[in-house]
Enzyme design. Structure first.
Site, mmCIF file in Angstrom:
data_model
loop_
_atom_site.group_PDB
_atom_site.id
_atom_site.type_symbol
_atom_site.label_atom_id
_atom_site.label_comp_id
_atom_site.label_asym_id
_atom_site.label_seq_id
_atom_site.Cartn_x
_atom_site.Cartn_y
_atom_site.Cartn_z
ATOM 1 C CE LYS A 171 -3.613 0.013 -0.331
ATOM 2 N NZ LYS A 171 -4.749 -0.215 -1.244
HETATM 3 N N1 PMP Z 1 -3.057 -7.183 1.543
HETATM 4 C C1 PMP Z 1 -3.043 -6.324 2.575
HETATM 5 C C2 PMP Z 1 -2.382 -6.750 3.871
HETATM 6 C C3 PMP Z 1 -3.642 -5.064 2.447
HETATM 7 O O1 PMP Z 1 -3.630 -4.208 3.496
HETATM 8 C C4 PMP Z 1 -4.268 -4.726 1.220
HETATM 9 C C5 PMP Z 1 -4.965 -3.406 1.070
HETATM 10 N N2 PMP Z 1 -5.903 -3.094 2.022
HETATM 11 C C6 PMP Z 1 -4.262 -5.648 0.169
HETATM 12 C C7 PMP Z 1 -3.626 -6.865 0.366
HETATM 13 C C8 PMP Z 1 -4.974 -5.402 -1.145
HETATM 14 O O2 PMP Z 1 -4.462 -4.385 -1.931
HETATM 15 P P1 PMP Z 1 -5.390 -3.462 -2.843
HETATM 16 O O3 PMP Z 1 -6.009 -2.416 -1.939
HETATM 17 O O4 PMP Z 1 -4.466 -2.878 -3.855
HETATM 18 O O5 PMP Z 1 -6.475 -4.292 -3.460
#
Ligand code: PMP
Length: 360
Positions: free
Chosen positions: A69
């Protein structure tokens, strides 16, 4: 031959001028945003051997704030600067499961902004503690549905509106988020695999990673498969497979992924297929990654890799599949790596005795 330097003029901030430059050229990187992106792509040896495919992971915990992120955080702030919405000394407000907040807090420190975070009170205490140490003001609020006006995102928006010189970065529906992955993660994967990637597989929270990487891949080669890996209790698996916004059975202990709606970022993802990954498989894979591959990661990473293995089995040997390790296990000591907590969720028995014996 030296890698080309992308010539983009960003008049708003020397931080971002350097950020663009460092996408292509491995030289001295500028400031904290220089710590975002250009993560290693690693082939997982035991899983690749087992499937006959190259199972590769972008190690996103190598970003400065320790998660995937950080890329979104950098681009959300860059977008606000470019649009003139954020002025020196301003406040950045966001609703987040934690990792975006951690990335934002780092960048705010580096650029002289204040950072205020609203998050559901179901997320790990380690993430709350870390954001507070980084100087962010954190408001854990009851975890209610998006349709409820007290959902953490709506609270973040209202709070930003109540302040002078403040922005709500709105990671779920602000597509500056997916642009981060379209402009950085996607090109990195393409270059690191020398264009040989056959499928990309990602779980989604906002959908930024899946949409941005997916869009970039399809432009480079429409045959690259873009696959969603979805946890139990999310609506997106059924959305992709059957065109229905219906939750899949059960609920998930994974944090930061799974959705109850189609966000603006997800709506741009050119998704070919979806796999639903059970928590038992995600947790088992998280421990395999630790004990067989050497990577200490959170459950969304385990879910991503379990999803990539499902896709490898569907495609057959000889394919190159890429996913990412989203963050590290340190943020989940008290839960995922705690015997009692795992047992309370019915997830201890999915682990073989050799892994259980490492827990306390
Ligand atoms: N894994 C974790 C630990 C996250 O915090 C997030 C985002 N909230 C994601 C995966 C998914 O990423 P995205 O928001 O780009 O879909």
């Amino acid at each position: 031959m030296a890698a080309p330097v992308r010539k983009i003029v960003c008049k708003h901030s020397p931080h971002f001028r350097q950020f663009y430059r460092t996408i292509w050229k491995d030289s001295i990187r500028g400031g904290f945003v220089g710590m975002v992106g250009k993560t290693p792509l690693i082939r997982l040896e035991s899983l690749s051997k087992e499937t006959g495919c190259d199972i590769t992971v972008k190690v996103e915990s190598a970003n400065g704030g320790g998660s995937v992120k950080d890329r979104a955080a950098a681009f959300l702030i860059k977008d606000a600067l470019e649009k003139g919405q954020l002025k020196p000394g301003g406040t950045v407000v966001e609703g987040t499961a934690g990792n975006t907040g951690i990335g934002l807090a780092h960048i705010c420190n580096a650029m002289g902004f204040k950072c205020v975070i609203f998050m559901p009170n179901t997320q790990s205490q380690e993430k709350v503690d870390l954001m507070r140490v980084l100087g962010a003001t954190v408001y854990p609020v009851p975890a209610v549905a998006y349709t409820d006006p007290d959902n953490y995102n709506h609270q973040a928006k209202r709070y930003a509106e109540s302040l002078e010189n403040a922005i709500w970065t709105n990671q779920f529906d602000n597509t500056a988020n997916l642009r981060a992955h379209y402009e950085t993660t996607g090109p990195e994967i393409w270059d690191q695999t020398e264009g040989k990637v056959d499928a990309v597989v990602f779980s989604t929270g906002t959908g930024g990673t899946l949409a941005g990487v997916g869009k970039f891949m399809k432009e480079k080669n429409p045959n690259v498969k873009v696959v969603l890996a979805d946890p139990q209790g999310s609506v997106l698996f059924n959305h992709v497979k059957h065109g229905k916004l219906e939750r899949s059975e059960g609920s998930s202990i994974t944090e930061g992924i799974g959705q109850g709606r189609v966000t603006d970022n997800f709506s741009e993802a050119p998704v070919d297929d979806a796999v639903c990954v059970l928590d038992t498989d995600a947790v088992h894979m998280t421990f395999r990654l630790l004990h067989e591959e050497g990577f200490f990661v959170g459950a969304s990473s385990g879910l991503n890799v379990a999803g990539a293995v499902q896709v490898a089995k569907m495609m057959g040997p000889g394919h190159l599949i890429t996913t990412c390790l989203c963050d590290t296990g340190q943020k989940y000591y008290a839960r995922l790596f705690n015997k009692e907590w795992l047992a309370s969720k019915g997830l201890l028995d999915c682990l073989p005795a050799k892994y259980q014996s490492t827990l306390h």
